[in-house]
Enzyme design. Sequence first.
Site, PDB file in Angstrom:
ATOM      1  N   LYS A 264      10.490   5.870   5.670  1.00 44.49           N
ATOM      2  CA  LYS A 264      10.153   4.520   6.140  1.00 44.49           C
ATOM      3  C   LYS A 264      10.942   4.189   7.401  1.00 44.49           C
ATOM      4  O   LYS A 264      12.029   4.726   7.611  1.00 44.49           O
ATOM      5  CB  LYS A 264      10.537   3.496   5.054  1.00 44.49           C
ATOM      6  N   ARG A 338       3.037   5.357  -7.709  1.00 42.19           N
ATOM      7  CA  ARG A 338       1.896   5.794  -8.523  1.00 42.19           C
ATOM      8  C   ARG A 338       2.174   7.142  -9.175  1.00 42.19           C
ATOM      9  O   ARG A 338       1.659   7.430 -10.264  1.00 42.19           O
ATOM     10  CB  ARG A 338       0.625   5.814  -7.660  1.00 42.19           C
TER      11      ARG A 338
HETATM   12  N1  BES Z   1       7.529   0.436  -2.568  1.00 44.35           N
HETATM   13  C1  BES Z   1       6.511   0.608  -1.625  1.00 44.35           C
HETATM   14  C2  BES Z   1       5.578  -0.581  -1.496  1.00 44.35           C
HETATM   15  C3  BES Z   1       6.149  -1.857  -0.959  1.00 44.35           C
HETATM   16  C4  BES Z   1       6.067  -2.147   0.380  1.00 44.35           C
HETATM   17  C5  BES Z   1       6.724  -2.781  -1.806  1.00 44.35           C
HETATM   18  C6  BES Z   1       6.547  -3.341   0.853  1.00 44.35           C
HETATM   19  C7  BES Z   1       7.202  -3.977  -1.326  1.00 44.35           C
HETATM   20  C8  BES Z   1       7.114  -4.253   0.002  1.00 44.35           C
HETATM   21  C9  BES Z   1       5.634   1.811  -1.994  1.00 44.35           C
HETATM   22  O1  BES Z   1       6.296   2.839  -2.627  1.00 44.35           O
HETATM   23  C10 BES Z   1       5.085   2.349  -0.725  1.00 44.35           C
HETATM   24  O2  BES Z   1       5.850   2.842   0.057  1.00 44.35           O
HETATM   25  N2  BES Z   1       3.784   2.246  -0.544  1.00 44.35           N
HETATM   26  C11 BES Z   1       3.149   2.709   0.639  1.00 44.35           C
HETATM   27  C12 BES Z   1       1.904   3.469   0.235  1.00 44.35           C
HETATM   28  C13 BES Z   1       1.292   4.218   1.366  1.00 44.35           C
HETATM   29  C14 BES Z   1       2.155   5.395   1.761  1.00 44.35           C
HETATM   30  C15 BES Z   1      -0.072   4.697   0.935  1.00 44.35           C
HETATM   31  C16 BES Z   1       2.810   1.510   1.507  1.00 44.35           C
HETATM   32  O3  BES Z   1       2.411   0.476   0.947  1.00 44.35           O
HETATM   33  O4  BES Z   1       2.958   1.597   2.700  1.00 44.35           O
HETATM   34 MN    MN Z   2       7.163   4.197  -1.244  1.00 44.50          MN
END
Ligand code: BES
Ligand code: MN
Length: 483
Positions: A264, A338
């Site tokens: 990230k 997931r």
């Molecule tokens: N924990 C994150 C989702 C999230 C993002 C929670 C912002 C709270 C605030 C999750 O694990 C994630 O990184 N999801 C990705 C999925 C993508 C790679 C398909 C996302 O939402 O960007």
């Molecule tokens: Mn994630």
Amino acid sequence: MQITLQRQPIEEVQTNALIILVFQKRREDRLGLGELFDAGEISGKAFETTLVHNVPGMRARRVLAVGAGQPGKFNAAELRKAVGAAIRHLKSKSITDAAVWLDAAQTGADDVAAAVEGAILGDFETDRYKTDKKDVKPMERFTVAVAEGGPQLDAAVERGRIVAEAQNFTRELANEPSNRLTPMALAGDARRMAEEFGLECEVLDRDRMTQLGMGSLLGVAMGSAEPPALIILRYRPATPHAASVHLGLVGKGVTFDTGGISIKPADGMEKMKYDMSGGAAMIGAMRALAQLKPAIPVTALIPAVENMPGSRAQRPGDIVTSLSGKTIEVINTDAEGRLILADAISYAQKLGCTHLVDAATLTGAIVVALGHIHVGLFANDDALRERVLLAARAEGEKMWHMPLEDDYKDYLKSVFADLPNVGGRYGGAVTAAMFLKEFADPTPWVHLDIAGTAWLDDSKPFLAKGPTGVPLRTMVRLAMDWQ
Ligand code: BES
Ligand code: MN
Ligand code: ZN
């Protein structure tokens, strides 16, 4: 905080500050407030606070008029917030002893419970690691004052206390920084809670999960030096349930989400300590249920891992075999929630759960869709969906039903494995839910995406900033109302 219920006339309530609700466009002429209302000093707008000293004929040292908004829109959820706002206002004035006056129209059991919850939730501060706390003192005493009411009101005070204390427990857990709250530390906290409240607790370690074949969960854990844990908490009613319903509560427990190799951006990454909020809510729900004792058995499962980009980390393109037997192509290591939930859901089915609800800070896409207001709710079963929505509405935890239909399956195609862990550019919250559905079917299941609602970036008049504890109250009511 010491909490009591008192039945007496309003004039006789002995307290440092008596909170009374004032509504918009409804002139409040009691306690000499009519003048302030006419002058426009009190309007009844939600969360407006007006402190009045030396009200004639009152034993209370002060009266705090708190705006309750429009009378037609008022309900237990608004009452919870109004009391929370009043308590936070009083704390800012170093007043730590307060009472709320509830008129006959607000003395249903749910109202009384909500008032207690508002006070306890409003009192919570995220200041555990502040060494100088002298400007915010916790509330010492809170009284719910009513003219009259049966013993169901005493029970409601107790229920409100149990639920709100559990919710603050969840908020405290969720707020713990990830250097302190590792997956094993979370398991330790769950175990201590279980011992205190009489629940069974079992923690599956990496070896056990390897034996069982939880390749999807274990893949996420590979990049971290911190070992993973699958936390299981069990509540069993004294007499077995006739319909042999067994509710499973699954909560995402990523103690920190760097994204892994699909790392990230740095900006805001510190918020990913909250990526175990779903797990914390389910642990907190079990804390409340252990005391409230629903008629049905409830098992919580919290897959706890840290998602890190270590030298052993899984890579984009890796293929893992889940507990269900399905193979998954890990296209993006940041779609880790997931992956761990898939194995936890399969294991919940193995443990005999007949109905499942999961809560997860799963996708940024749900925040784009619903903002920070509604939880995204997905379901493969209409009856369970209605139960959850009903409980959520009663608890003032806003949820919105999102689509989950086979048309979206086209977005989840892998060339090399049974399914990929991400869909394309569009409908990210839906494709995440569709992925989970592959594992949950045919068990009736509801998925709650709480990425937008698990914490507040700024405080509300009635709640400190930081974790909210959503959807703990809905889970507690869901289990308690199950016949
Ligand atoms: N924990 C994150 C989702 C999230 C993002 C929670 C912002 C709270 C605030 C999750 O694990 C994630 O990184 N999801 C990705 C999925 C993508 C790679 C398909 C996302 O939402 O960007
Ligand atoms: Mn994630
Ligand atoms: Zn995550």
